[in-house]
Design an enzyme around this catalytic site. Structure first.
Site: not given
Length: 561
Positions: A230, A347, A459
């Site tokens: 991330s 995601e 994610h």
């Protein structure tokens, strides 16, 4: 879409984290202590037993790599740490940088927030942790993996990267670093009074420290790989293109985050600086006065300002980022280091909508409100409102089924925020150095009963697999299949750290991303596929820009009439 953790899993998780925080893995005795020398002084670590193995790991926690960024060093580049005399204790986790841990409530991790509340928080937070195999010593020359934590540049800490199992299983050194977050890390006035990107400069300082000192811990300074998920991946990608980071690392792994992530890079500092000035009550007419006023604020006052930012962008500061990342990549102005770049299948499933406050919008999405929602979404994407219809045509089609619309909207947002930027960066970089691309597809068993059945990998779902079932210093329960997937992923990552190539005997082959567009599907049965999201990539990089150009041309002609 809200995600609630199953109680049995959460209890195991929280108990595991509590064990780590009170640090009871190993017995603290003279026999298990270990001392290493750094360029600023000696540090004593600890020999810990790694659960589920017969191996030991030396941990050195809270080593300073820069001076405390307080007083005149707030909103200033980091400076070298002060030397110390005697032996520094390196057996306690460092204080995390100032951040709004209430954000954990918003993603359904209230109990975890309660545990993390016991970790100190301080502006004096520029520390790193080191994990080395028990046998490692100066001269071992082991590959080094430097973990840069994620958290939208507003939350996180080094202890999220528990490198114990990775270090022991793969015989390498893992370093986890901290950096200033939120306003303290990324506030900019856009001029010489506060250029910004302080958090990125902290990361550069940590990488320089690694070059100077890691040999004393058994690491090879000429074989350093930086990796992160991330905002950590965005950080890694930003170092690839920054002239300040040249020569400080030799490989890069970007998990669901690259320098082109739209929410984490901005051409201008104006939006953030205006918001900060307003919230701070600093009635400043110029940058110098504003910075002076902000430096006088207490940590508690800064925290109040921080709470407004669910994420914060880095800026084009002319130094760390001389130009916009896209320009640097397009002009081939970056370090040609081998890279692993990847994304997850879903995601925008669960975590990100809760952070961004869009989970309810998705839940209420229907054909009736779709056009209005897409118009708003287009505006947030900085696209002309007319592009809402194009987004509808590309992703929604003619379906009236609310669930299908919700799934397609989530795919669209995941593509815009993560997938397309990752593919773009991979395509820019691959002509100068090998790029290995993956899509993580596995649906973790421990989320089986709490997520919609169509969801595979949200994610950051890959993170526990990279660290061997550890995440945020907590242990998750893997099935036998998941244990195998984790062992393979650790081996891929470690091979890459060793040789710049993830492949080795006994692993499913991972081809380099070339004009065949081959990539690896990471799942319990890994497979090679071609041309990930080729049609969507065409839409975002060709169709949409062309349409915007036509719209701008039509508006110009209309204005001239």
């Amino acid at each position: 879409m809200a995600r609630k953790q199953p109680h049995s899993w959460l209890n195991a998780v929280l108990f595991g984290l509590l064990l780590i925080l009170i640090h009871v893995w190993g017995q603290d005795s003279p026999e298990s202590s270990s001392i290493r020398t750094t360029h600023t002084g000696q540090v004593r670590g600890k020999l810990d037993h790694v659960r589920d193995t017969k191996a030991g790991v030396h941990t050195f926690l809270g080593i300073p790599f820069a001076k405390a960024p307080v007083g005149p060093l707030r909103f200033a580049p980091p400076e070298d740490p002060e030397p110390w005399s005697g032996v520094r204790d390196g057996t306690s986790h460092p204080a995390m940088c100032l951040q709004n841990i209430d954000m954990l409530d918003e993603v359904g991790l209230t109990d975890m927030k309660m545990i993390l509340s016991s970790i100190p928080m301080s502006e004096d937070c520029l520390y790193l942790n080191i994990y080395t195999p028990a046998h490692a010593h100066e001269g071992s020359n082991l590959p080094v993996m430097v973990c840069i934590h994620g958290g939208a540049l507003v939350i996180g800490m080094a202890s999220m990267c528990d490198g114990s199992l990775l270090a022991v299983n793969e015989d390498l050194v893992v370093v986890a670093i901290q950096y200033r977050l939120g306003v303290l890390g990324f506030f900019s006035t856009g001029d010489e009074h506060a250029r910004g990107n302080w958090g990125y400069l902290d990361q550069v300082a940590a990488l320089r420290w690694v070059q100077q000192n890691i040999a004393h811990f058994g690491g090879n300074p000429n074989r350093v790989t930086i990796f992160g998920v991330s905002a950590g991946g965005t950080s890694v990608s930003s170092h690839v293109i920054s002239p300040m980071s040249q020569g400080l690392f030799h490989g890069a792994i970007m998990e669901s985050g690259v320098a082109l992530l739209p929410d984490l890079i901005s051409e201008t500092s104006e939006t953030v600086s205006t918001t900060v000035a307003k919230l701070s009550g600093c009635e400043a007419t110029d940058s110098e006065t504003l910075v002076r006023c902000l430096r006088a604020k207490s940590g508690a006052e800064i925290l109040v300002i921080n709470k407004v930012f669910k994420m914060i962008p880095a800026v084009v500061d002319g130094e760390f980022l001389p130009r916009h990342p896209k320009e640097l990549l397009a002009s081939e102005d970056f370090h040609p280091v081998p890279s692993i770049i990847g994304v997850n299948t879903d995601e925008y499933c669960c975590t990100i909508p809760m952070v961004m406050g869009t989970a309810q919008i998705i839940k209420e999405l229907s054909r009736e409100n779709l056009q209005a929602v897409l118009k708003d979404t287009a505006a947030q994407m900085m696209l002309p409102p007319e592009c809402g219809d194009l987004l509808m045509e590309e992703y929604m089609g003619n379906t009236d089924d609310p669930q299908t619309l919700q799934i397609q909207y989530a795919e669209m947002m995941g593509d815009f925020l993560f997938v397309i930027p990752a593919l773009q960066v991979a395509h820019f970089q691959r002509s100068h150095a090998p790029v290995y691309f993956y899509e993580f597809q596995h649906a973790p068993s421990y989320f089986k009963n709490v997520r919609p059945p169509h969801v595979k990998a949200d994610h950051a779902d890959e993170v526990p697999f990279v660290f061997g079932s550890f995440f945020w210093g907590i242990k998750v329960d893997f099935t036998e299949e998941e244990k195998l997937l984790s062992r393979r992923m650790m081996k891929y990552w470690a091979n890459f750290a060793r040789h710049g190539n993830p492949n080795s005997e006994g692993l499913p082959y991972w081809p380099v991303l070339d004009h065949d567009e081959q990539y690896l599907q990471l799942d319990t049965q890994p497979a090679v596929d071609r041309a990930l999201k080729a049609r969507r990539l065409q839409f975002w990089t060709k169709t949409l820009p062309q349409k915007i150009q036509e719209l701008n041309g039509a508006q110009k002609n209309h204005a001239e009439l």
